[in-house]
Design a protein around this motif. Structure first.
Motif, PDB file in Angstrom:
ATOM      1  N   ALA A  89      94.421  60.758  71.450  1.00 26.17           N
ATOM      2  CA  ALA A  89      95.089  59.650  70.769  1.00 26.17           C
ATOM      3  C   ALA A  89      94.328  59.343  69.481  1.00 26.17           C
ATOM      4  N   ILE A  90      94.829  59.894  68.392  1.00 27.27           N
ATOM      5  CA  ILE A  90      94.292  59.585  67.072  1.00 27.27           C
ATOM      6  C   ILE A  90      95.382  58.810  66.361  1.00 27.27           C
ATOM      7  N   ILE A  91      95.099  57.545  66.095  1.00 24.75           N
ATOM      8  CA  ILE A  91      96.112  56.663  65.521  1.00 24.75           C
ATOM      9  C   ILE A  91      95.737  56.327  64.083  1.00 24.75           C
ATOM     10  N   PRO A  92      96.588  56.725  63.147  1.00 20.09           N
ATOM     11  CA  PRO A  92      96.315  56.369  61.756  1.00 20.09           C
ATOM     12  C   PRO A  92      96.687  54.909  61.498  1.00 20.09           C
ATOM     13  N   ILE A  93      95.824  54.234  60.784  1.00 21.05           N
ATOM     14  CA  ILE A  93      96.085  52.858  60.356  1.00 21.05           C
ATOM     15  C   ILE A  93      96.101  52.913  58.827  1.00 21.05           C
ATOM     16  N   PRO A  94      97.253  53.239  58.249  1.00 18.42           N
ATOM     17  CA  PRO A  94      97.314  53.608  56.834  1.00 18.42           C
ATOM     18  C   PRO A  94      96.916  52.531  55.835  1.00 18.42           C
ATOM     19  N   LYS A  95      97.075  51.290  56.165  1.00 20.01           N
ATOM     20  CA  LYS A  95      96.798  50.246  55.174  1.00 20.01           C
ATOM     21  C   LYS A  95      95.507  49.487  55.427  1.00 20.01           C
ATOM     22  N   ALA A  96      94.646  50.030  56.281  1.00 23.16           N
ATOM     23  CA  ALA A  96      93.398  49.340  56.592  1.00 23.16           C
ATOM     24  C   ALA A  96      92.209  50.086  55.996  1.00 23.16           C
ATOM     25  N   SER A  97      91.343  49.334  55.374  1.00 24.08           N
ATOM     26  CA  SER A  97      90.097  49.917  54.875  1.00 24.08           C
ATOM     27  C   SER A  97      89.139  50.078  56.049  1.00 24.08           C
ATOM     28  N   ALA A  98      88.095  50.851  55.852  1.00 23.75           N
ATOM     29  CA  ALA A  98      87.093  51.027  56.903  1.00 23.75           C
ATOM     30  C   ALA A  98      86.433  49.695  57.249  1.00 23.75           C
ATOM     31  N   ALA A  99      86.168  48.875  56.241  1.00 27.55           N
ATOM     32  CA  ALA A  99      85.516  47.578  56.485  1.00 27.55           C
ATOM     33  C   ALA A  99      86.410  46.668  57.334  1.00 27.55           C
ATOM     34  N   THR A 100      87.694  46.628  57.026  1.00 28.85           N
ATOM     35  CA  THR A 100      88.629  45.792  57.778  1.00 28.85           C
ATOM     36  C   THR A 100      88.798  46.306  59.201  1.00 28.85           C
ATOM     37  N   LEU A 101      88.967  47.604  59.337  1.00 31.18           N
ATOM     38  CA  LEU A 101      89.154  48.183  60.658  1.00 31.18           C
ATOM     39  C   LEU A 101      87.917  47.973  61.530  1.00 31.18           C
ATOM     40  N   LYS A 102      86.744  48.043  60.926  1.00 32.80           N
ATOM     41  CA  LYS A 102      85.512  47.799  61.673  1.00 32.80           C
ATOM     42  C   LYS A 102      85.487  46.377  62.237  1.00 32.80           C
ATOM     43  N   LEU A 103      85.942  45.390  61.452  1.00 35.79           N
ATOM     44  CA  LEU A 103      85.990  44.005  61.925  1.00 35.79           C
ATOM     45  C   LEU A 103      87.003  43.835  63.062  1.00 35.79           C
ATOM     46  N   VAL A 104      88.157  44.458  62.931  1.00 36.74           N
ATOM     47  CA  VAL A 104      89.177  44.387  63.983  1.00 36.74           C
ATOM     48  C   VAL A 104      88.628  44.966  65.276  1.00 36.74           C
ATOM     49  N   ILE A 105      87.963  46.106  65.178  1.00 39.06           N
ATOM     50  CA  ILE A 105      87.407  46.751  66.368  1.00 39.06           C
ATOM     51  C   ILE A 105      86.316  45.885  66.991  1.00 39.06           C
ATOM     52  N   GLN A 106      85.483  45.306  66.158  1.00 42.84           N
ATOM     53  CA  GLN A 106      84.434  44.413  66.664  1.00 42.84           C
ATOM     54  C   GLN A 106      85.066  43.272  67.462  1.00 42.84           C
ATOM     55  N   PHE A 107      86.146  42.700  66.946  1.00 44.32           N
ATOM     56  CA  PHE A 107      86.825  41.587  67.602  1.00 44.32           C
ATOM     57  C   PHE A 107      87.448  42.011  68.934  1.00 44.32           C
ATOM     58  N   ILE A 108      88.200  43.104  68.939  1.00 46.12           N
ATOM     59  CA  ILE A 108      88.881  43.494  70.180  1.00 46.12           C
ATOM     60  C   ILE A 108      87.897  44.013  71.226  1.00 46.12           C
ATOM     61  N   GLU A 109      86.834  44.692  70.790  1.00 43.09           N
ATOM     62  CA  GLU A 109      85.830  45.160  71.749  1.00 43.09           C
ATOM     63  C   GLU A 109      85.142  43.958  72.412  1.00 43.09           C
ATOM     64  N   HIS A 110      84.814  42.946  71.613  1.00 42.70           N
ATOM     65  CA  HIS A 110      84.176  41.759  72.186  1.00 42.70           C
ATOM     66  C   HIS A 110      85.108  41.057  73.177  1.00 42.70           C
ATOM     67  N   HIS A 111      86.345  40.841  72.767  1.00 43.70           N
ATOM     68  CA  HIS A 111      87.264  40.075  73.613  1.00 43.70           C
ATOM     69  C   HIS A 111      87.825  40.873  74.783  1.00 43.70           C
ATOM     70  N   CYS A 112      87.650  42.168  74.767  1.00 43.42           N
ATOM     71  CA  CYS A 112      88.025  42.970  75.937  1.00 43.42           C
ATOM     72  C   CYS A 112      87.097  42.619  77.102  1.00 43.42           C
ATOM     73  N   ASP A 113      85.820  42.431  76.788  1.00 40.28           N
ATOM     74  CA  ASP A 113      84.827  42.079  77.816  1.00 40.28           C
ATOM     75  C   ASP A 113      84.689  40.576  78.018  1.00 40.28           C
ATOM     76  N   ASN A 114      85.103  39.805  77.034  1.00 38.95           N
ATOM     77  CA  ASN A 114      84.947  38.348  77.056  1.00 38.95           C
ATOM     78  C   ASN A 114      86.261  37.688  76.656  1.00 38.95           C
ATOM     79  N   PRO A 115      87.231  37.661  77.554  1.00 38.58           N
ATOM     80  CA  PRO A 115      88.538  37.097  77.192  1.00 38.58           C
ATOM     81  C   PRO A 115      88.408  35.642  76.745  1.00 38.58           C
ATOM     82  N   SER A 116      89.142  35.307  75.714  1.00 41.43           N
ATOM     83  CA  SER A 116      89.129  33.915  75.251  1.00 41.43           C
ATOM     84  C   SER A 116      90.224  33.144  75.979  1.00 41.43           C
ATOM     85  N   ARG A 117      90.024  31.859  76.052  1.00 46.04           N
ATOM     86  CA  ARG A 117      91.048  31.034  76.711  1.00 46.04           C
ATOM     87  C   ARG A 117      92.173  30.767  75.701  1.00 46.04           C
ATOM     88  N   ALA A 118      93.328  30.490  76.245  1.00 47.50           N
ATOM     89  CA  ALA A 118      94.490  30.224  75.391  1.00 47.50           C
ATOM     90  C   ALA A 118      94.266  28.952  74.580  1.00 47.50           C
TER      91      ALA A 118
END
Length: 121
Positions: free
Chosen positions: A62-91
């Motif tokens: 699964a190689i998914i292209p994210i055509p409109k994201a810079s490396a810096a932006t994508l890195k922040l998105v990944i940091q956020f989802i990786e953190h919240h995968c292990d630490n779900p936030s409350r609604a």
């Protein structure tokens, strides 16, 4: 789990059963990031793309292209989802009736603060 950019040709070392690769859209020099599948599934867009790929026959990588994201932006998105995968936030109740700092955790406050431009001197 890796949040550091990797060049596309390095995606050969990915454990495809547990990870996917997100690739920036820069045609001349795309940057790839390994992301846990479970973290990627937290994003509606990535979840739909993964389910589409998984439905195809012989879909092992699964190689998914994210055509409109810079490396810096994508890195922040990944940091956020990786953190919240292990630490779900409350609604958060909507509409928001107080300052966001009163309803999100400390990690989220620090993450949001890191995105804010510095205050003028």
């Amino acid at each position: 789990m890796s949040q550091e950019p990797k060049r596309s040709q390095e995606s050969k070392s990915v454990n495809w059963s547990t990870h996917i690769v997100l690739e920036t859209g820069d045609q001349s020099d795309p940057v790839s990031f390994q992301v846990r599948r479970s973290a990627a599934m937290m994003s509606g867009l990535l979840k739909d793309m993964l389910l589409d790929q998984d439905a195809e026959e012989n879909a092992t990588e699964a190689i998914i292209p994210i055509p409109k994201a810079s490396a810096a932006t994508l890195k922040l998105v990944i940091q956020f989802i990786e953190h919240h995968c292990d630490n779900p936030s409350r609604a958060i109740k909507k509409p928001l009736r107080s300052n966001i700092a009163h309803v999100v955790g400390e990690w989220d406050q620090e993450f949001l603060a890191s995105l804010s431009p510095p205050a003028p001197p």
